[in-house]
Design a protein around this motif. Structure first.
Motif, mmCIF file in Angstrom:
data_model
loop_
_atom_site.group_PDB
_atom_site.id
_atom_site.type_symbol
_atom_site.label_atom_id
_atom_site.label_comp_id
_atom_site.label_asym_id
_atom_site.label_seq_id
_atom_site.Cartn_x
_atom_site.Cartn_y
_atom_site.Cartn_z
ATOM 1 N N ILE A 3 0.851 -1.194 0.000
ATOM 2 C CA ILE A 3 0.000 0.000 0.000
ATOM 3 C C ILE A 3 0.887 1.244 0.000
ATOM 4 N N LEU A 5 1.195 5.268 0.386
ATOM 5 C CA LEU A 5 0.487 6.383 1.006
ATOM 6 C C LEU A 5 1.246 7.687 0.807
ATOM 7 N N SER A 80 5.376 6.018 11.872
ATOM 8 C CA SER A 80 4.043 5.575 12.303
ATOM 9 C C SER A 80 3.387 6.539 13.278
ATOM 10 N N TYR A 88 -4.347 9.371 8.190
ATOM 11 C CA TYR A 88 -3.673 8.592 9.240
ATOM 12 C C TYR A 88 -4.563 8.406 10.464
ATOM 13 N N LEU A 91 -6.493 5.513 9.331
ATOM 14 C CA LEU A 91 -5.630 4.339 9.227
ATOM 15 C C LEU A 91 -5.468 3.666 10.583
ATOM 16 N N ALA A 101 1.588 -3.997 9.381
ATOM 17 C CA ALA A 101 1.491 -2.657 8.796
ATOM 18 C C ALA A 101 2.817 -2.231 8.182
ATOM 19 N N ARG A 104 3.468 -3.848 4.791
ATOM 20 C CA ARG A 104 2.564 -3.560 3.681
ATOM 21 C C ARG A 104 2.531 -2.097 3.255
ATOM 22 N N ILE A 105 3.103 -1.182 4.052
ATOM 23 C CA ILE A 105 2.941 0.246 3.776
ATOM 24 C C ILE A 105 4.276 0.900 3.437
ATOM 25 N N ALA A 207 -7.317 1.039 3.922
ATOM 26 C CA ALA A 207 -5.997 0.490 4.234
ATOM 27 C C ALA A 207 -6.022 -0.217 5.581
#
Length: 247
Positions: A3, A5, A80, A88, A91, A101, A104-105, A207
């Motif tokens: 993903i 962002l 993060s 966010y 998210l 996370a 994947r981000i 997400a």
């Protein structure tokens, strides 16, 4: 699934970690460009026209310039925890498994290029749409380095970035861009319009839901099904996944 962002303009006030260590950041191949951008940003922030060059809004100019001038010595915090904008908030990383996370981000940035959630950086202000003297347009500056550094290795790319960040790196196939529309019935006919604020919130929720569900779609069709199974209205249109909000 990977993903992508954008960052957010709204950021945490500060961290309590050690000063910036470029060598510790993900995608070390980007460090030569990171150093160039850091140097150019420092020089720009000493100019009288810095607010105009950086596109800083009134009321935030002084804070943004102070943050940028202190980048090399300021306390850091994880990515993060840094970004606090609408995407966010929705998210809701604190409610997700940190390992899932982080795997994947990828977050894109005008200053850092691309980051993982575990990277530690100080608060800053630099959008990808800026033309930064003497380097020029940031998206163009980052493009060759990002192309060389980012290798999705066949994972489905779910692109939730905004325009300037998308222009800095074109995701290779398989890739799906997530768009958000609001649908209203006007005169008995459904009409769709693009939304902005709600688009950020919706992308953040999708997400979150995908990661929380442990979803790992390998194709656009599997992504559409996964998003629909999570309760969203989702339509696949070529390389776009259209999320429809009904009002």
């Amino acid at each position: 699934m990977l993903i992508l962002l954008p960052p957010s303009e709204r950021k945490a006030a500060g961290g309590d970690g050690p000063p910036l260590d470029l060598e510790s950041l993900s995608f070390p191949e980007l460090n030569p460009v990171r150093r160039r951008v850091l140097g150019a940003l420092g020089e720009t922030c000493r100019r009288d026209d810095a607010p105009e060059v950086l596109g800083l809004p009134e009321g935030q100019t002084q804070e943004a310039l102070e943050r940028n001038r202190a980048l090399m010595n300021a306390p850091t915090l994880p990515v993060s925890e840094l970004y606090t904008g609408v995407l966010y908030e929705n998210l809701a990383l604190g409610a997700l498994d940190p390992g899932a996370a982080a795997d994947r981000i990828i977050v894109f940035s005008g200053l850092w290029g691309a980051l993982r959630l575990t990277d530690r950086i100080p608060p800053y202000r630099l959008a990808m749409g800026v033309t930064l003297p003497p380097e020029g347009k940031l998206a163009a500056l980052w493009r060759p380095a990002l192309k060389a550094a980012l290798r999705p290795a066949g994972r489905l790319v779910v692109d939730m970035r905004s325009g300037p960040y998308m222009s800095a790196w074109k995701a290779p196939e398989p890739a799906v861009r997530v768009r958000v529309f609001r649908e209203r019935i006007l005169g008995g006919v459904p009409k769709r319009t693009v939304v902005s604020h709600m688009a950020k919130a919706t992308r953040g929720r999708i997400a979150h839901d995908l990661i929380a569900a442990g979803a790992d779609p390998a194709t656009p069709e599997e992504l559409q099904k996964a998003v629909a199974d999570l309760g969203h209205t989702a339509e696949l249109n070529g390389g776009d996944l259209d999320i429809v909000l009904h009002t």
